[in-house]
Enzyme design. Structure first.
Site, PDB file in Angstrom:
ATOM      1  N   SER A 262      65.281  16.181  57.649  1.00  0.00           N
ATOM      2  CA  SER A 262      65.520  17.300  56.731  1.00  0.00           C
ATOM      3  C   SER A 262      64.546  17.349  55.553  1.00  0.00           C
ATOM      4  CB  SER A 262      66.957  17.277  56.204  1.00  0.00           C
ATOM      5  OG  SER A 262      67.150  16.233  55.283  1.00  0.00           O
TER       6      SER A 262
ATOM      7  N   LYS B  78      68.072  15.041  49.280  1.00  0.00           N
ATOM      8  CA  LYS B  78      67.639  16.440  49.206  1.00  0.00           C
ATOM      9  C   LYS B  78      66.995  16.689  47.846  1.00  0.00           C
ATOM     10  CE  LYS B  78      69.669  17.888  53.081  1.00  0.00           C
ATOM     11  NZ  LYS B  78      69.691  16.604  53.767  1.00  0.00           N
TER      12      LYS B  78
END
Length: 148
Positions: free
Chosen positions: A69, A106
């Protein structure tokens, strides 16, 4: 020493170096990525990666990435992250977060008192944090260590 393992990250604590450990050999020559430079100017000294990468030992952890990701930010599967829990979270920082029972890494997006977790891969969705989420910003990524 493994501290915790989740689906996305495996956490490690920095190990105490022995006082007699001098670190790895470091050649301060500026390795050229273009044309070769003469090797006669180099200086040989010892380099401790702990001293280079860890600013606050008590608040620093390592975690191994699992997943894709964050590939756009240069964080690839199996990379080792250096995470400092003493750094204040801020917009655009890359953070390790605990979200609904799982750790994830993230980019933080903070705007108008709202928080989003932004992946760096278009195949993954942006996550908006709501009051219903169990959410903690666990630490800020300061460095990434890669194998080549």
């Amino acid at each position: 020493m493994i501290l915790h393992k989740s689906a996305n990250l495996t956490f490690f604590t920095p190990e105490d170096a022995h006082d007699d450990a001098l670190g790895a050999l470091f050649i301060d020559a500026g390795i050229s990525a273009g044309f070769p430079s003469p090797a006669e100017d180099f200086k040989e000294q010892r380099l401790s990666l702990d001293k280079e990468l860890i600013k606050n030992k008590e608040a620093t952890f390592f975690a191994r990435v699992s997943g894709q990701s964050m590939i756009g930010a240069g964080l690839d599967d199996n990379d080792l992250l250096v995470i400092d829990r003493s750094i204040e979270p801020a917009n655009n920082k890359i953070a390790v977060c605990f979200l609904d029972g799982e750790f994830t890494v993230k980019r933080l997006k903070v705007e108008n008192n709202e928080v989003w977790l932004q992946p760096e891969n278009p195949n993954y969705p942006i996550i908006k944090i709501t009051p219903e989420n169990e959410f903690v910003i666990w630490g800020i990524v300061t460095n990434v260590i890669k194998k080549v």
